[in-house]
Design an enzyme around this catalytic site. Structure first.
Site, PDB file in Angstrom:
ATOM      1  N   VAL A 103      -1.776  -0.404   1.889  1.00  0.00           N
ATOM      2  CA  VAL A 103      -1.601   0.163   3.217  1.00  0.00           C
ATOM      3  C   VAL A 103      -1.194   1.633   3.144  1.00  0.00           C
ATOM      4  O   VAL A 103      -1.425   2.400   4.080  1.00  0.00           O
ATOM      5  CB  VAL A 103      -0.551  -0.646   4.019  1.00  0.00           C
ATOM      6  CG1 VAL A 103       0.843  -0.476   3.446  1.00  0.00           C
ATOM      7  CG2 VAL A 103      -0.574  -0.265   5.484  1.00  0.00           C
ATOM      8  N   ALA A 258       5.376  -3.326  -4.027  1.00  0.00           N
ATOM      9  CA  ALA A 258       4.624  -3.920  -2.920  1.00  0.00           C
ATOM     10  C   ALA A 258       3.472  -3.007  -2.540  1.00  0.00           C
ATOM     11  O   ALA A 258       3.633  -1.789  -2.481  1.00  0.00           O
ATOM     12  CB  ALA A 258       5.520  -4.147  -1.707  1.00  0.00           C
ATOM     13  N   ASP A 259       2.329  -3.599  -2.287  1.00  0.00           N
ATOM     14  CA  ASP A 259       1.191  -2.846  -1.767  1.00  0.00           C
ATOM     15  C   ASP A 259       1.156  -2.888  -0.251  1.00  0.00           C
ATOM     16  O   ASP A 259       0.603  -1.988   0.380  1.00  0.00           O
ATOM     17  CB  ASP A 259      -0.109  -3.415  -2.333  1.00  0.00           C
ATOM     18  CG  ASP A 259      -0.337  -2.984  -3.767  1.00  0.00           C
ATOM     19  OD1 ASP A 259      -1.167  -2.091  -3.979  1.00  0.00           O
ATOM     20  OD2 ASP A 259       0.332  -3.515  -4.669  1.00  0.00           O
ATOM     21  N   ARG A 260       1.737  -3.936   0.317  1.00  0.00           N
ATOM     22  CA  ARG A 260       1.825  -4.013   1.774  1.00  0.00           C
ATOM     23  C   ARG A 260       2.947  -4.966   2.154  1.00  0.00           C
ATOM     24  O   ARG A 260       3.113  -6.020   1.554  1.00  0.00           O
ATOM     25  CB  ARG A 260       0.496  -4.483   2.379  1.00  0.00           C
ATOM     26  CG  ARG A 260       0.478  -4.502   3.906  1.00  0.00           C
ATOM     27  CD  ARG A 260      -0.915  -4.732   4.469  1.00  0.00           C
ATOM     28  NE  ARG A 260      -1.830  -3.635   4.173  1.00  0.00           N
ATOM     29  CZ  ARG A 260      -2.952  -3.390   4.846  1.00  0.00           C
ATOM     30  NH1 ARG A 260      -3.298  -4.167   5.853  1.00  0.00           N
ATOM     31  NH2 ARG A 260      -3.737  -2.385   4.515  1.00  0.00           N
ATOM     32  N   ALA A 268       2.690  -8.393   0.064  1.00  0.00           N
ATOM     33  CA  ALA A 268       1.551  -8.470  -0.846  1.00  0.00           C
ATOM     34  C   ALA A 268       1.833  -7.594  -2.053  1.00  0.00           C
ATOM     35  O   ALA A 268       2.183  -6.422  -1.914  1.00  0.00           O
ATOM     36  CB  ALA A 268       0.272  -8.007  -0.146  1.00  0.00           C
TER      37      ALA A 268
END
Length: 400
Positions: A103, A258-260, A268
């Protein structure tokens, strides 16, 4: 120990008009910086994971366009502010297609687009060059701010762990995937917390998982830990639960990136994170997510709405690495002559590790439910749950 004695790795080299990235596909055996001089090269570097890590992906995308705006003939021929805005918006939309899960990339693109739109709207006399100059300012500030945000995450996270840790001087931490200087503009998020603990001489040991199938832990995190002289041990992904079981009351926390992050705190992150959270809950070990606030997506209410990227089967069925002359330590790598007949490089090969014809499922990420997460550490501070509540209120935290 730690980054006080050794400067952290520089994965992104940028000066106005010039961008180079450290090719992470070659680490830890070769150190090669790749020039990024076009949108296509920036897109490819992100898509093929020559650069990875949510913050780094956003920075490289922003700076790829910055380089193009300085050196590309089409960009230099733009005549009006609106033409410049349209060119920038179109370029950002293209760069967004490189990785759909992170994100930070979408957040950065949105902020940059709004910034140049606002500049163009200042009046009819605003020129195309002024819009371009404003974009360059915004992109370069994004790079500078990311490093400081990571340092803040490191400090807040270390402070939180030391506050909840009751185990004395033997403080050990487990981490997954790569969240250090190689995944950000510098310093790191989850690895930044480990780096901060080490700099304070509070960390006795770190454990990093290999992070199959792309091996970001064994290739990248281990590389950073060795580079910074932080005492550390590499384990395979399947050893984590056994590690917790055999070291009761010695593991202070599992810290991941965390990527999102959804509005309720569902997170995620790299595949394998979810099973670590389950193991942490069973063994009563704090499970901490470290991420900049730009990783929070308030448009997504829960992890069920997060799109999970599925990657090629070949990443699971094959391994690529240098050819060794023998298995005696230290390893000696075979060399091959370069194209000029003089220089040499490490000889690498790809080998099959799976039965031919087997089906493969290769999701790049999984989602950890908020109920399994103890705290979310951002550059603004530590987010905790209200008493008796199983989810986080990320909106209230960000708006406070």
């Amino acid at each position: 120990m730690g980054s006080e004695s050794n400067p952290t790795l520089q994965a992104i080299r940028y000066q106005r008009g010039s961008l180079e990235i450290l090719d992470q596909l070659l680490l830890p055996h070769e150190t090669l910086y790749i020039p990024i001089s076009s949108l296509a090269l920036g897109h490819d570097a992100i898509k093929t994971m020559k650069v990875r890590g949510a913050p780094a992906i956003a920075i490289v995308a922003a700076l790829s366009l910055a380089v193009v705006l300085v050196s590309d003939s089409e960009a230099q021929s733009l005549k009006t502010s609106q033409e410049a805005v349209a060119f920038i918006e179109k370029s950002l939309e293209y760069l967004k297609t490189s990785r759909p899960t992170a994100v930070n990339l979408f957040d950065a693109a949105k902020k940059l687009a709004k910034g140049v739109q606002a500049k163009a709207a200042e009046g009819d006399n605003v020129t195309a060059q002024e819009v371009i100059d404003h974009y360059l300012y915004l992109a370069e500030k994004m790079l500078e701010d990311d490093v400081q945000d990571n340092k803040n995450i490191g400090e807040y996270g270390a402070e939180f762990i030391l506050k909840v840790w009751k185990g004395g001087d033997d403080l050990r931490v487990v981490t997954h995937c790569n969240t250090g200087s190689l995944a950000t503009a510098g310093y790191g998020t989850a690895l930044g917390i480990i780096r901060s603990l080490a700099a304070q001489k509070k960390l006795s040991h770190a454990y990093c998982t290999e992070t199959r199938p792309y091996n970001q832990g064994s290739r990248l995190t281990a590389y950073e830990l060795v580079y910074e002289n932080i005492p550390a041990t590499l384990i395979t992904d399947s050893m984590a639960s056994a590690l917790l079981a055999q070291n009761p009351d010695k593991i202070a926390a599992i810290v991941v990136g965390a990527d999102r992050v959804a509005a309720n705190g569902d997170t995620a992150n790299k595949i394998g994170t979810y099973q670590l959270a389950i193991a942490a809950r069973h063994h009563n070990v704090p499970f901490i997510v470290a991420a900049p606030s730009t990783s929070v997506d308030l448009h997504i209410q829960s992890g069920k709405e997060i799109h999970i990227e599925v990657r090629p089967a070949v990443e699971v069925t094959t391994l690529r690495g240098p050819v060794v002359e023998s298995l005696e330590l230290p390893l000696k790598f075979k060399k091959t002559e370069g194209e000029d007949g003089k220089t040499s490089s490490i000889l690498s090969e790809t080998v099959a590790v799976a039965a031919r014809g087997i089906g493969v499922w290769n999701p790049s990420f999984d989602v950890t439910p908020a109920e399994l997460i103890s705290a979310i550490v951002t550059e603004r501070g530590v987010v905790l749950k209200e008493d008796g509540v199983q989810v986080f209120d990320m909106k209230a935290f960000l708006e406070a």
